[in-house]
Design a protein around this motif. Structure first.
Motif, PDB file in Angstrom:
ATOM      1  N   SER A   6       0.829  -1.204   0.000  1.00  0.00           N
ATOM      2  CA  SER A   6       0.000   0.000   0.000  1.00  0.00           C
ATOM      3  C   SER A   6       0.862   1.251   0.000  1.00  0.00           C
ATOM      4  N   LEU A   7       0.498   2.201  -0.862  1.00  0.00           N
ATOM      5  CA  LEU A   7       1.193   3.486  -0.949  1.00  0.00           C
ATOM      6  C   LEU A   7       0.388   4.609  -0.320  1.00  0.00           C
ATOM      7  N   VAL A   8      -0.685   4.272   0.394  1.00  0.00           N
ATOM      8  CA  VAL A   8      -1.586   5.272   0.963  1.00  0.00           C
ATOM      9  C   VAL A   8      -1.896   4.919   2.416  1.00  0.00           C
ATOM     10  N   PRO A   9      -1.613   5.793   3.368  1.00  0.00           N
ATOM     11  CA  PRO A   9      -1.843   5.465   4.776  1.00  0.00           C
ATOM     12  C   PRO A   9      -3.256   4.992   5.091  1.00  0.00           C
ATOM     13  N   SER A  10      -4.274   5.651   4.556  1.00  0.00           N
ATOM     14  CA  SER A  10      -5.643   5.243   4.876  1.00  0.00           C
ATOM     15  C   SER A  10      -5.976   3.879   4.276  1.00  0.00           C
ATOM     16  N   LEU A  11      -5.436   3.574   3.097  1.00  0.00           N
ATOM     17  CA  LEU A  11      -5.675   2.265   2.494  1.00  0.00           C
ATOM     18  C   LEU A  11      -4.880   1.177   3.217  1.00  0.00           C
ATOM     19  N   THR A  12      -3.719   1.537   3.719  1.00  0.00           N
ATOM     20  CA  THR A  12      -2.953   0.589   4.544  1.00  0.00           C
ATOM     21  C   THR A  12      -3.783   0.171   5.747  1.00  0.00           C
ATOM     22  N   GLU A  13      -4.365   1.147   6.424  1.00  0.00           N
ATOM     23  CA  GLU A  13      -5.180   0.842   7.595  1.00  0.00           C
ATOM     24  C   GLU A  13      -6.398   0.016   7.203  1.00  0.00           C
ATOM     25  N   ALA A  14      -6.998   0.333   6.058  1.00  0.00           N
ATOM     26  CA  ALA A  14      -8.194  -0.393   5.614  1.00  0.00           C
ATOM     27  C   ALA A  14      -7.878  -1.868   5.345  1.00  0.00           C
ATOM     28  N   VAL A  15      -6.784  -2.137   4.650  1.00  0.00           N
ATOM     29  CA  VAL A  15      -6.417  -3.519   4.357  1.00  0.00           C
ATOM     30  C   VAL A  15      -6.023  -4.249   5.638  1.00  0.00           C
ATOM     31  N   ALA A  16      -5.217  -3.597   6.471  1.00  0.00           N
ATOM     32  CA  ALA A  16      -4.759  -4.232   7.701  1.00  0.00           C
ATOM     33  C   ALA A  16      -5.915  -4.565   8.631  1.00  0.00           C
ATOM     34  N   ALA A  17      -6.961  -3.724   8.634  1.00  0.00           N
ATOM     35  CA  ALA A  17      -8.122  -3.974   9.491  1.00  0.00           C
ATOM     36  C   ALA A  17      -9.024  -5.069   8.929  1.00  0.00           C
ATOM     37  N   THR A  18      -8.859  -5.369   7.653  1.00  0.00           N
ATOM     38  CA  THR A  18      -9.711  -6.356   6.992  1.00  0.00           C
ATOM     39  C   THR A  18      -9.046  -7.730   6.926  1.00  0.00           C
ATOM     40  N   ALA A  19      -7.778  -7.746   6.536  1.00  0.00           N
ATOM     41  CA  ALA A  19      -7.033  -9.010   6.409  1.00  0.00           C
ATOM     42  C   ALA A  19      -5.554  -8.700   6.584  1.00  0.00           C
ATOM     43  N   PRO A  20      -5.086  -8.562   7.814  1.00  0.00           N
ATOM     44  CA  PRO A  20      -3.718  -8.110   8.073  1.00  0.00           C
ATOM     45  C   PRO A  20      -2.635  -8.944   7.416  1.00  0.00           C
ATOM     46  N   GLU A  96     -15.326   3.094  -3.299  1.00  0.00           N
ATOM     47  CA  GLU A  96     -13.956   2.700  -3.654  1.00  0.00           C
ATOM     48  C   GLU A  96     -13.419   1.644  -2.685  1.00  0.00           C
ATOM     49  N   LEU A  97     -13.721   1.803  -1.402  1.00  0.00           N
ATOM     50  CA  LEU A  97     -13.254   0.827  -0.417  1.00  0.00           C
ATOM     51  C   LEU A  97     -13.885  -0.540  -0.662  1.00  0.00           C
ATOM     52  N   ASP A  98     -15.170  -0.560  -0.936  1.00  0.00           N
ATOM     53  CA  ASP A  98     -15.844  -1.830  -1.212  1.00  0.00           C
ATOM     54  C   ASP A  98     -15.251  -2.485  -2.457  1.00  0.00           C
ATOM     55  N   HIS A  99     -15.052  -1.679  -3.507  1.00  0.00           N
ATOM     56  CA  HIS A  99     -14.506  -2.231  -4.749  1.00  0.00           C
ATOM     57  C   HIS A  99     -13.085  -2.754  -4.536  1.00  0.00           C
ATOM     58  N   LEU A 100     -12.252  -1.969  -3.847  1.00  0.00           N
ATOM     59  CA  LEU A 100     -10.871  -2.372  -3.629  1.00  0.00           C
ATOM     60  C   LEU A 100     -10.782  -3.655  -2.808  1.00  0.00           C
ATOM     61  N   LEU A 101     -11.476  -3.678  -1.683  1.00  0.00           N
ATOM     62  CA  LEU A 101     -11.331  -4.806  -0.763  1.00  0.00           C
ATOM     63  C   LEU A 101     -11.990  -6.072  -1.288  1.00  0.00           C
ATOM     64  N   VAL A 102     -13.186  -5.908  -1.879  1.00  0.00           N
ATOM     65  CA  VAL A 102     -13.954  -7.082  -2.290  1.00  0.00           C
ATOM     66  C   VAL A 102     -13.618  -7.514  -3.723  1.00  0.00           C
ATOM     67  N   ALA A 103     -13.794  -6.601  -4.673  1.00  0.00           N
ATOM     68  CA  ALA A 103     -13.609  -6.974  -6.076  1.00  0.00           C
ATOM     69  C   ALA A 103     -12.142  -7.120  -6.464  1.00  0.00           C
ATOM     70  N   VAL A 104     -11.302  -6.205  -5.979  1.00  0.00           N
ATOM     71  CA  VAL A 104      -9.898  -6.220  -6.403  1.00  0.00           C
ATOM     72  C   VAL A 104      -9.057  -7.174  -5.551  1.00  0.00           C
ATOM     73  N   CYS A 105      -9.213  -7.089  -4.231  1.00  0.00           N
ATOM     74  CA  CYS A 105      -8.400  -7.927  -3.340  1.00  0.00           C
ATOM     75  C   CYS A 105      -9.036  -9.283  -3.034  1.00  0.00           C
TER      76      CYS A 105
END
Length: 242
Positions: A6-20, A96-105
């Motif tokens: 992750s190159l974005v602090p808020s997205l880092t936190e989002a991914v880490a909180a979902t699937a560290p 964007e968060l839903d798309h990133l976490l669910v569809a992309v990741c």
């Protein structure tokens, strides 16, 4: 999806909180969650392509505002898959968060995202509205302009920033001009510039000043769950500089 940088602090936190376990690299500015133990690959504006490649990520996540196009192009040229988000409103952040976490990741939609949506949906209508100037930097003074995520959050909390129709998103405006606009409120977040009670309020004598958590105002991730309450309390505590 198994390996994400992750190159974005808020997205880092989002991914880490979902699937560290998915997160294998982050920037030097990725401060949440506390104690995050992953390799650091440089800043948001100057990530080290070699360091990113060495982590062999399946995906690099970025943002069109926080990251430079030239850096993202270099990562793509190195054969890496890069997903770029665009976030300029709260609704867009949720999408964007839903798309990133669910569809992309390929992760399950996290509970915290539903909690954040509910927290903002349940926000009471503002009792009144105030006009504000919202600096994000000084030397030179820069403020929120048009089409910004932080501006949308403030609007929902009853604060209309005076440069919302400015042609630039983050215009540089001389301090005398900001004062002359006669704002009812000055909003000073603690990032990207770290405004404090001793650094910023003194520039606007006689005008109520609210010191806000920059993470709750500008990050789009788990912080959105508590952002309505945190920001509302900080706005309510606005006081003129002593």
């Amino acid at each position: 999806m198994r390996r994400v940088v992750s190159l974005v602090p808020s997205l880092t936190e989002a991914v880490a909180a979902t699937a560290p376990g998915v997160l294998v690299g982050a920037t030097d500015w990725c401060s949440h969650p506390a104690g995050l133990a992953v390799p650091r690959i440089g800043g948001t504006k100057n990530p080290d392509p070699a360091a990113v490649r060495a982590l062999a990520p399946d995906l690099v996540i970025a943002n069109e505002e926080e990251n430079r196009a030239v850096d993202l192009a270099a990562l793509r040229a190195a054969g890496l898959r890069v997903h770029v988000t665009e976030v300029r409103t709260l609704d867009q952040a949720f999408a964007e968060l839903d798309h990133l976490l669910v569809a992309v990741c390929g992760l399950a939609r996290p509970r915290w995202l539903d909690e954040a949506v509910a927290a903002w949906a349940e926000l009471p209508a503002p009792a009144g509205r105030r006009t504000a100037v919202v600096p994000i930097w000084r030397r030179p003074w820069m403020v929120l302009g048009r089409d910004t995520f932080a501006g949308d959050l403030l609007r929902r909390l009853g604060v209309d920033h005076q440069q919302a129709a400015h042609p630039e998103r983050y215009p540089a405006i001389p301090l005398p001009e900001l004062r002359a606009a006669g704002p009812e409120l000055v909003v000073l977040p603690d990032e990207p510039y770290r405004f404090t009670a001793e650094d910023g309020p003194e520039a606007f004598p006689g005008t109520p000043v609210a010191l806000l958590s920059g993470r709750h105002l500008t990050w789009y991730g788990p912080s959105l769950v508590t952002a309505p309450q945190v920001l509302a309390a900080q706005l309510a505590a606005a006081r003129p500089y002593p």
